[in-house]
Enzyme design. Structure first.
Site, PDB file in Angstrom:
ATOM      1  N   LYS A 173      -5.333 -10.344  -1.100  1.00 28.54           N
ATOM      2  CA  LYS A 173      -5.910  -9.011  -0.806  1.00 28.54           C
ATOM      3  C   LYS A 173      -7.478  -9.370  -1.365  1.00 28.54           C
ATOM      4  O   LYS A 173      -7.674 -10.009  -2.345  1.00 28.54           O
ATOM      5  CB  LYS A 173      -5.176  -8.162  -1.868  1.00 28.54           C
ATOM      6  CG  LYS A 173      -5.468  -6.550  -1.149  1.00 28.54           C
ATOM      7  CD  LYS A 173      -4.436  -5.689  -1.853  1.00 28.54           C
ATOM      8  CE  LYS A 173      -4.855  -4.092  -1.172  1.00 28.54           C
ATOM      9  NZ  LYS A 173      -3.851  -3.444  -1.894  1.00 28.54           N
ATOM     10  N   GLU A 205       9.117   7.619  -3.707  1.00 29.85           N
ATOM     11  CA  GLU A 205       8.813   9.007  -3.967  1.00 29.85           C
ATOM     12  C   GLU A 205      10.354   9.636  -4.049  1.00 29.85           C
ATOM     13  O   GLU A 205      10.572  10.436  -5.134  1.00 29.85           O
ATOM     14  CB  GLU A 205       8.243   9.738  -3.038  1.00 29.85           C
ATOM     15  CG  GLU A 205       6.681   9.435  -3.134  1.00 29.85           C
ATOM     16  CD  GLU A 205       6.270   8.210  -2.452  1.00 29.85           C
ATOM     17  OE1 GLU A 205       6.939   7.673  -1.494  1.00 29.85           O
ATOM     18  OE2 GLU A 205       5.062   7.741  -2.358  1.00 29.85           O
ATOM     19  N   ARG A 251       7.849  13.405   0.846  1.00 31.85           N
ATOM     20  CA  ARG A 251       8.677  12.314   0.849  1.00 31.85           C
ATOM     21  C   ARG A 251      10.174  12.695   0.305  1.00 31.85           C
ATOM     22  O   ARG A 251      11.241  12.110   0.631  1.00 31.85           O
ATOM     23  CB  ARG A 251       8.070  10.972   0.456  1.00 31.85           C
ATOM     24  CG  ARG A 251       7.312  10.179   1.512  1.00 31.85           C
ATOM     25  CD  ARG A 251       8.320   9.530   2.404  1.00 31.85           C
ATOM     26  NE  ARG A 251       7.497   9.073   3.533  1.00 31.85           N
ATOM     27  CZ  ARG A 251       7.225   7.969   3.954  1.00 31.85           C
ATOM     28  NH1 ARG A 251       7.369   6.955   2.782  1.00 31.85           N
ATOM     29  NH2 ARG A 251       6.545   7.421   4.808  1.00 31.85           N
TER      30      ARG A 251
HETATM   31  C1  LIG Z   1       4.597   7.090   1.088  1.00 31.41           C
HETATM   32  C2  LIG Z   1       3.346   6.736   0.261  1.00 31.41           C
HETATM   33  N1  LIG Z   1       3.063   6.590  -0.975  1.00 31.41           N
HETATM   34  C3  LIG Z   1       2.019   5.947  -1.354  1.00 31.41           C
HETATM   35  C4  LIG Z   1       0.966   5.531  -0.631  1.00 31.41           C
HETATM   36  C5  LIG Z   1      -0.236   4.995  -1.297  1.00 31.41           C
HETATM   37  N2  LIG Z   1      -0.389   3.615  -0.986  1.00 31.41           N
HETATM   38  C6  LIG Z   1      -1.249   3.284  -0.016  1.00 31.41           C
HETATM   39  S1  LIG Z   1      -1.520   1.744   0.380  1.00 31.41           S
HETATM   40  C7  LIG Z   1      -0.357   1.357  -0.795  1.00 31.41           C
HETATM   41  C8  LIG Z   1      -0.107   0.022  -1.289  1.00 31.41           C
HETATM   42  C9  LIG Z   1       0.404  -0.538  -0.319  1.00 31.41           C
HETATM   43  O1  LIG Z   1       0.895  -2.039  -0.550  1.00 31.41           O
HETATM   44  P1  LIG Z   1       1.397  -3.036   0.555  1.00 31.41           P
HETATM   45  O2  LIG Z   1       2.053  -2.439   1.594  1.00 31.41           O
HETATM   46  O3  LIG Z   1       1.631  -4.267  -0.051  1.00 31.41           O
HETATM   47  O4  LIG Z   1      -0.156  -3.295   1.430  1.00 31.41           O
HETATM   48  P2  LIG Z   1      -1.380  -3.956   0.770  1.00 31.41           P
HETATM   49  O5  LIG Z   1      -2.441  -2.923   0.126  1.00 31.41           O
HETATM   50  O6  LIG Z   1      -1.201  -4.810  -0.198  1.00 31.41           O
HETATM   51  O7  LIG Z   1      -2.060  -4.791   1.826  1.00 31.41           O
HETATM   52  C10 LIG Z   1      -0.064   2.628  -1.508  1.00 31.41           C
HETATM   53  C11 LIG Z   1       0.968   2.707  -2.960  1.00 31.41           C
HETATM   54  C12 LIG Z   1       1.124   5.692   0.836  1.00 31.41           C
HETATM   55  N3  LIG Z   1       0.193   5.294   1.729  1.00 31.41           N
HETATM   56  N4  LIG Z   1       2.277   6.453   1.301  1.00 31.41           N
END
Ligand SMILES: Cc1ncc(C[n+]2csc(CCOP(=O)(O)OP(=O)(O)O)c2C)c(N)n1
Ligand SMILES: CC(=O)[C@@H](O)[C@H](O)COP(=O)(O)O
Ligand SMILES: [Mg+2]
Length: 614
Positions: A266, A344, A372
């Site tokens: 990242k 969630e 959710r």
């Molecule tokens: C249902 C839901 N919960 C929480 C989030 C907040 N959120 C957005 S990106 C993220 C992290 C995602 O991690 P990953 O899929 O590994 O993507 P990366 O940012 O590491 O590329 C979170 C928790 C969301 N978008 N949707």
């Protein structure tokens, strides 16, 4: 483009992202990490004939650049400008919109099955992060995909990060898969042999592929993905463009569900973000001096104080540790703070279990993500009337994240749940007291607060209990009654000043405090005075507090002119919070105008009655 040109393109894209996002703000780290992956996907597949589905969409900036939207980057997440996530309405290359996580495999599978049913031929690829893979939907989709066996590519973008460090058994499993030396050595040797024998012909290569898989299973247990019915390719270095292209080319030829496991970093290419990917998930906002702490900070501070006093208190977050302000809480109370991953639904029922066994769980959750866990809130928390505190952050307009993230539905969906108490504070000090109060009560309580700074009031050092269902009159007048909720109390008070000064209209302003139970006595008493009523809330009108008040007055046979102010039946796009609130009329001029309309209409109606002699 030649391989060399593609590598130059990758560098140009990174330079562009740094330059552009540093000016506009936006999600930074994720897109920097998928530069090569996005180039490789667009190289191997033919978008939009082939379909690419990006989970969440916060890593979609490179895809936007490669699909003709470079000129729109100056307007990223701004009012009327380009969205921060992918949207079907924005480009034919955005074949599926998102903003919430863990939806991509389900959507991709649906598209793949639709393709098969229509006897069409194209590829469907979902890109999902290791964080998003912790979401239950992703598992449900893989379970289904493996069963159906249709052609589908899932690219797992594994950067060991969610917003914070990724958590959970799956994350540990991926680490093992990534770093198991026996497996990596065996794989490298087999790959090497394969490459040497590549010239022998396709048939032999395919046979050796099978030998390789068999050999791998002897050395390692079958991977989780293979248990789900996927062919597993990887792990592959997600920053090695030629290697990525060749693995994707190979995946493209395979039948059935295939998972390509890519390893990325990242923030790749920007050292500050590489070193602190959690802070650089989004471009950090400049540290301007603040007038008042944010509601999130007040929640966080209050939680620390309350947890010191009551050891039954535990905090639960679904992958939003820092966004919810719980980082320090976790350091101070590591055993009483649970980051459950992007889960969630599980978080809500986990809280119900904690509450059933005598703990006081505080579920810190953004309004939009609590959507959710609706069934769990009804079925596990509500029906059993368990004392779970829902600390509903980002309630109301969130600003640049736009329609997928607006926290405008919680009042409607929570109000329908029997036994649920719902509060919203008029300022940051009242939030303190509401949190304290909600911890003492029996049964589920939701305290909602906005993505905003407080209004700068004096903070009490002690805690006060708030009487359940009690509103407060914060300004007395006789011409009009404004029943305001949360953030709209301060705005209504300011509007009342303008109404008095500029129009001679004297307004009563009520801080409703409770959406459920309503202060029925006070509301009925005020309505009976005959002064028209304006309700104001930062939430969807359908099912919100204004609706609750109209229902109360109708059911009580009280006939007073009432106007509801809030969010109409529409999804609200991105822009700054203030801009959007003002567009919605949820500001001082908007409230003044509505009061003038209300009072003016009453005046003209009585004028007509006078004329006809009634
Ligand atoms: C249902 C839901 N919960 C929480 C989030 C907040 N959120 C957005 S990106 C993220 C992290 C995602 O991690 P990953 O899929 O590994 O993507 P990366 O940012 O590491 O590329 C979170 C928790 C969301 N978008 N949707
Ligand atoms: C993509 C996503 O869902 C999160 O990164 C979200 O944008 C965070 O929002 P806040 O900035 O309100 O914490
Ligand atoms: Mg990740």
């Amino acid at each position: 483009m030649t391989e060399e040109q593609l590598l130059t393109l990758a560098q140009e894209i990174r330079d562009f992202l740094v330059e552009s996002i540093s000016r506009t703000g936006g999600h930074f780290g994720a897109s920097m990490g998928v530069v090569e992956l996005t180039i490789a996907l667009h190289r191997v597949f033919d978008s939009p004939t082939d379909k690419m589905i990006w989970d969440v969409g916060h890593q979609g900036y490179v895809h936007k650049l490669l699909t003709g939207r470079r000129d729109q980057f100056a307007t990223l997440r701004k009012l009327g400008g380009m969205a921060g996530f992918l949207k079907r309405s924005e480009s034919p290359h955005d074949v599926f919109g998102a903003g919430h996580s863990s939806t991509s495999i389900s959507a991709a599978l649906g598209m793949a099955v639709a393709r098969d049913l229509s006897h069409e031929h194209y590829h469907v690829a979902a890109v999902i992060g290791d964080g998003a893979l912790t979401g239950g939907m992703a598992m449900e989709a893989m379970n289904h995909a493996g069963d159906l066996g249709t052609d589908l590519l899932v690219v797992l973008n594994d950067n060991e990060m969610s917003i914070s460090q990724n958590v959970g058994a799956i994350s540990k499993y991926l680490t093992r898969l990534r770093s198991d030396p026996a497996y990596m050595r065996a794989k490298a040797e087999i790959d090497q042999t394969l490459r040497q024998l590549h010239t022998v012909g396709e048939k032999v290569t395919k046979m050796l592929d099978r030998v390789k898989d068999a050999a791998r299973h002897v050395i390692l247990p079958i991977s989780v993905f293979e248990c789900f019915g996927f062919k597993y390719l990887g792990p592959v270095d997600g920053h090695d463009l030629p290697q990525l292209i060749s693995v994707l080319e190979r995946a493209k030829e395979l039948k059935g569900p295939v998972l390509v496991h890519t390893l990325t970093q990242k923030g790749k290419g920007y050292s500050a973000a590489e070193n602190a990917p959690d802070k650089w998930h989004a471009w950090p906002s400049s540290n301007k001096a603040k007038k008042a702490p944010s509601y999130t900070n007040v929640f966080a501070e209050t939680m620390m104080e309350l947890a010191e006093q009551d050891e039954r208190i535990v905090a639960v977050t679904p992958a939003m540790l820092s966004g919810s302000g719980l980082t320090t809480f976790q350091q101070r109370f590591p055993d009483r703070c649970f980051d459950v991953g992007i889960a969630e639904q599980h978080a809500a029922t986990f809280c119900a279990g904690l509450a059933a066994n005598g703990k006081k769980p505080v579920f810190a959750v953004y309004s939009t993500f609590l959507q959710r866990a609706y069934d769990q809130t009804i079925h596990d928390i509500g029906i059993q009337h368990l004392p779970v505190v829902l600390a509903v952050d980002r309630a109301g307009i969130v600003g640049p994240d736009g329609e997928t993230h607006q926290g405008v539905f919680d009042l409607a969906y929570l109000r329908a749940i029997p036994g649920m108490t719902i509060m919203m504070p008029k300022d940051e000090n009242e939030l303190r007291h509401m949190l304290y109060t909600s911890i003492q009560w029996d049964g589920p309580v939701a305290v909602r607060y906005p993505r905003a700074d407080g209004i700068g009031v004096q903070m009490d050092s002690d805690f006060k209990m708030i009487e359940r269902g009690k509103a407060e009159i914060v300004r007395k007048g006789s011409d009009v009654t404004i029943l305001a909720l949360g953030t709209m109390v301060d705005t209504s008070l300011k509007a009342a000043d303008v109404l008095k000064k500029e129009h001679g209209i004297d307004a009563t302003v009520v801080n409703l405090r409770f959406v459920k139970p309503l202060d029925e006595c006070l509301i009925k008493e005020l309505a009976k005075t005959g002064a028209p009523v304006l309700t104001v809330e930062e939430a969807a009108l359908a099912g919100g507090v204004g609706s609750a008040i109209v229902e109360l007055l109708a059911d009580s046979n009280i006939h007073t002119r009432v106007k509801r102010k809030g969010i109409q039946d529409e999804f609200i796009e991105h822009g700054s919070r203030d801009e959007v609130l003002s567009l919605l009329g949820l500001d001082v001029p908007g409230i003044v105008q509505d009061v003038l309309d209300l009072v003016g209409r009453r005046a003209s109606a009585s004028h007509i009655l006078d004329e006809v002699g009634i």
